[in-house]
Design a protein around this motif. Structure first.
Motif, PDB file in Angstrom:
ATOM      1  N   ASP A 197       0.842  -1.197   0.000  1.00  0.00           N
ATOM      2  CA  ASP A 197       0.000   0.000   0.000  1.00  0.00           C
ATOM      3  C   ASP A 197       0.877   1.246   0.000  1.00  0.00           C
ATOM      4  O   ASP A 197       1.848   1.338   0.767  1.00  0.00           O
ATOM      5  N   TYR A 198       0.532   2.212  -0.840  1.00  0.00           N
ATOM      6  CA  TYR A 198       1.306   3.451  -0.883  1.00  0.00           C
ATOM      7  C   TYR A 198       1.414   4.081   0.500  1.00  0.00           C
ATOM      8  O   TYR A 198       2.495   4.494   0.935  1.00  0.00           O
ATOM      9  N   SER A 199       0.288   4.187   1.185  1.00  0.00           N
ATOM     10  CA  SER A 199       0.269   4.895   2.477  1.00  0.00           C
ATOM     11  C   SER A 199       1.189   4.228   3.482  1.00  0.00           C
ATOM     12  O   SER A 199       1.904   4.905   4.232  1.00  0.00           O
ATOM     13  N   GLY A 200       1.200   2.884   3.491  1.00  0.00           N
ATOM     14  CA  GLY A 200       2.063   2.165   4.421  1.00  0.00           C
ATOM     15  C   GLY A 200       3.533   2.380   4.119  1.00  0.00           C
ATOM     16  O   GLY A 200       4.352   2.573   5.020  1.00  0.00           O
ATOM     17  N   VAL A 201       3.888   2.372   2.833  1.00  0.00           N
ATOM     18  CA  VAL A 201       5.281   2.583   2.427  1.00  0.00           C
ATOM     19  C   VAL A 201       5.714   4.008   2.738  1.00  0.00           C
ATOM     20  O   VAL A 201       6.762   4.247   3.358  1.00  0.00           O
ATOM     21  N   PHE A 202       4.911   5.003   2.322  1.00  0.00           N
ATOM     22  CA  PHE A 202       5.300   6.408   2.499  1.00  0.00           C
ATOM     23  C   PHE A 202       5.319   6.796   3.974  1.00  0.00           C
ATOM     24  O   PHE A 202       6.133   7.629   4.390  1.00  0.00           O
TER      25      PHE A 202
END
Length: 657
Positions: A197-202
């Motif tokens: 997930d983008y949010s988890g990575v960022f």
């Protein structure tokens, strides 16, 4: 809001399925009506979202529709991430796609695959929207591959044409090379961050992420982030046609002109630029990756511009222009000017779609003749196409006050401010590229619309402006090609527009020093008249005029003197021969050797045929003792009995019985 987002992404898909699967039940008229309504509705809803963001009524939207699988800690889901970057892409994709749909009514009106083509381009729009609206890497990859599959169908749309089949296969295979790197990058993301997930990575990146080290040997240690970023960028090199994975894009001209406009302006080739901009938090962690991006982008920007100068096919001139301009966008990404890369993506989408559709308008008028050496003085017969093509060409070369000027100028200024190792090389490449962009653009323009008429009498007798459905999209695309930068440049360069969607480290900030000058677009345009890029562009136009209009004989003389260079350029720097004669042919040769040694030699001769021969040989020897004579069998029985008794006696002597 969720219903609005679903409508944007699903309406083009529904229209494509109805038209594509409807067969004879869907007439030609309903084919374009259904797909145009679907794309137009998506475009209107996207523009409405954009106004909502601009006014502050709508903030970032992240929503998971559903989770379709869970493997350990890995949650595979479908969802949306709607921020300023996403909305920018949605508006560009849907608007350009709408113009292409309308234009196609006139361009493909006599084609027997009319319904099929509309189904394909609507499906292409859905694939690109699913890519840009995703909130996780797996959904991004789905859109990534869907765009590739539909582009394969569209490039080879005229499937009875051998060159079209070769071109779509070439595009498909070259992109598979890029996709291998892309998959490795995504695998690296999961290995390091434990989520897709983008949010988890960022979130992990922004909360003090400690980079991991990949030990290759005692002396070689790789940064995990560098590995991820380079892997992701290899994927972008394939989709956005960067050297050396650029070879498929010029050949994509084998498809109908409307799809050339859609691929080159707003969909497939921009996917790589969008992806790197989306992954800005990751790329900011690796200066090695940023330098790689700079070198690849700068090389593409300059050396693909060289190739544009020698092209005689009107569509190929515009295609090599796309390659060069994509190089400019990638240079901006490497300089950490991600917002400027997207800015140029937007302006380029409008004027490049305009140039492709104008080229298609010329092709229609010329009865599908594409050689610019067989044209001339078309301004007399096609005034609307002439004016709109002129506006698109002026935007392309970065003429002050046109949209392309503001985005290209920002790229040059950004790279000039960059402190990265490869920045100097990149700066001179993009600066020289300004001259060659003007040269090949106006060489084509002068040969097509000025100079003496070189077409045959039959073509000249029927020359005229195409129908309204062809020239209306040209006019509508010309408007943003001229003026859109006046409205969006100040917010984009200042960082207000993309805000949290794009992240840049303070040490890589190259835009703050130029932000103030972009708050006054008119003053910046006036200042351009005393800058080096402007005079390089003017020089390119003048040289093009001299060699095409004023002194065309000089062109032939120069070609003779530069025959070796011309040969290298005509052979595309020998990339095609390298791939075909060494990589492809080498792979086939290795495969043939393995087939001969392993499949035919070991498996067939030894294992399959060898085992059969062994059994046959043994059975042949055993058959010889089956004589049928009674005394032979008695002899064998006696010998066998004596041998058995001897064995018993031997065991008894040794105490084992």
């Amino acid at each position: 809001m969720l219903k609005q987002l679903l409508a944007i992404v699903l309406l083009p898909l529904i229209a494509a399925l109805v038209v594509g699967l409807g067969g004879k039940l869907i007439s030609r008229q309903w084919a374009h009506r259904l797909t145009i309504v679907g794309v137009a509705t998506a475009c209107i809803l996207s523009i409405n979202l954009a106004f909502g963001f601009a006014s502050g009524q709508i903030s970032v939207i992240e929503h998971t529709l559903y989770s379709w699988a869970k493997i350990g800690q890995l949650n595979l889901q479908v969802g949306f991430l709607i921020d300023s970057l996403t909305i920018t892409m949605m508006v560009v994709v849907t608007f350009v796609s709408l113009m292409v749909h309308i234009y196609t009514i006139g361009y493909m009106k006599e084609d027997p695959g009319y319904q099929r083509f509309f189904a394909y381009i609507s499906l292409f729009t859905f694939a690109m929207l699913s890519l840009v609206m995703s909130n996780n890497f797996l959904q991004l990859f789905f859109g990534w591959e869907a765009v590739g599959v539909v582009s394969y169908l569209l490039i080879g749309f005229w499937y009875k044409k051998p060159t079209a089949i070769v071109a779509n296969l070439k595009a498909f295979l070259v992109n598979r090379v890029g996709d291998l790197g892309f998959l490795l990058g995504i695998a690296g993301v999961y290995m390091v961050f434990g989520t897709l997930d983008y949010s988890g990575v960022f979130q992990q990146v922004n909360s003090g992420f400690n980079d991991l080290e990949i030990v290759i040997s005692d002396t070689a240690i790789w940064s995990a982030t560098t590995f991820i970023c380079i892997g992701l960028f290899i994927g972008a090199m394939g989709k956005s046609a960067q050297v050396p994975l650029h070879v498929w894009l010029p050949d994509s001209m084998e498809g109908p002109t409307p799809i050339s406009a859609l691929i080159h302006a707003a969909t497939m080739v921009t996917a790589g630029v969008f992806m790197v901009a989306r992954m800005s938090p990751l790329f900011e962690l690796s200066e090695v990756a940023l330098n790689v991006v700079l070198v690849i982008g700068a090389t593409t920007a300059l050396f693909m511009g060289f190739l544009g100068v020698i092209q005689n096919d009107i569509k190929r001139v515009v295609a090599y222009s796309t390659l060069s301009q994509l190089g400019y966008m990638v240079v901006a990404l490497g300089a950490s000017a991600y917002s400027v890369a997207v800015f140029h993506l937007v302006t380029h989408a409008f004027f490049k779609a305009l140039l492709f559709l104008a080229a298609g308008s010329v092709i229609i008028a010329m009865h599908h003749e594409q050689d610019i050496r067989k044209m001339g003085n078309l301004k007399k017969y096609m005034p609307i196409t002439y004016v709109t093509c002129l506006l698109g060409s002026l935007a392309l070369i970065g003429t002050p006050f046109f949209s392309g000027f503001y985005s290209k100028e920002a790229i040059i200024l950004a790279i000039e401010n960059s402190q990265l190792t490869a920045a100097t090389y990149a700066y001179w490449c993009v600066l020289l590229g300004v001259f060659f962009t003007a040269l090949y653009s106006f060489r084509m323009f002068f040969l097509v619309f000025h100079t003496q008429e070189r077409m045959d009498e039959h073509t000249r007798a029927h020359l005229k402006e195409p129908s309204m459905v062809v020239w209306i999209p040209l006019v509508l695309l010309a408007i943003p090609s001229v003026s859109i930068s006046w409205f969006i440049a100040p917010q984009i360069i200042s960082g207000e527009f993309f805000n949290v969607a794009i992240q840049v480290a303070k040490s890589h900030d190259v835009l703050s020093s130029i932000s103030e000058m972009y708050q006054q677009p008119f003053a910046l345009g006036l200042h351009a008249f005393i800058t080096l890029p402007f005079w390089l562009a003017v020089s390119g136009v003048i040289v093009a005029y001299i060699f095409t209009v004023a002194r065309p004989a000089w062109r032939e003389q120069l070609n003779l003197k530069l025959n070796f260079i011309n040969q290298v350029l005509r052979e595309n720097y020998y990339f095609d021969k390298l791939y075909m004669n060494y990589f492809a042919a080498g792979g086939v040769a290795v495969g043939n050797k393995f087939w001969k040694w392993i499949d035919a030699g070991v498996i067939d001769n030894w294992i399959v045929n060898g085992s059969a021969k062994t059994v046959a040989s043994i059975s042949g020897q055993l058959r010889k003792i089956q004589s049928g004579y009674l005394y032979h069998y008695v002899l064998v029985m006696v010998v066998g009995l004596l041998a058995f008794l001897g064995w018993i006696y031997w065991r008894a002597l040794h105490g084992t019985v």
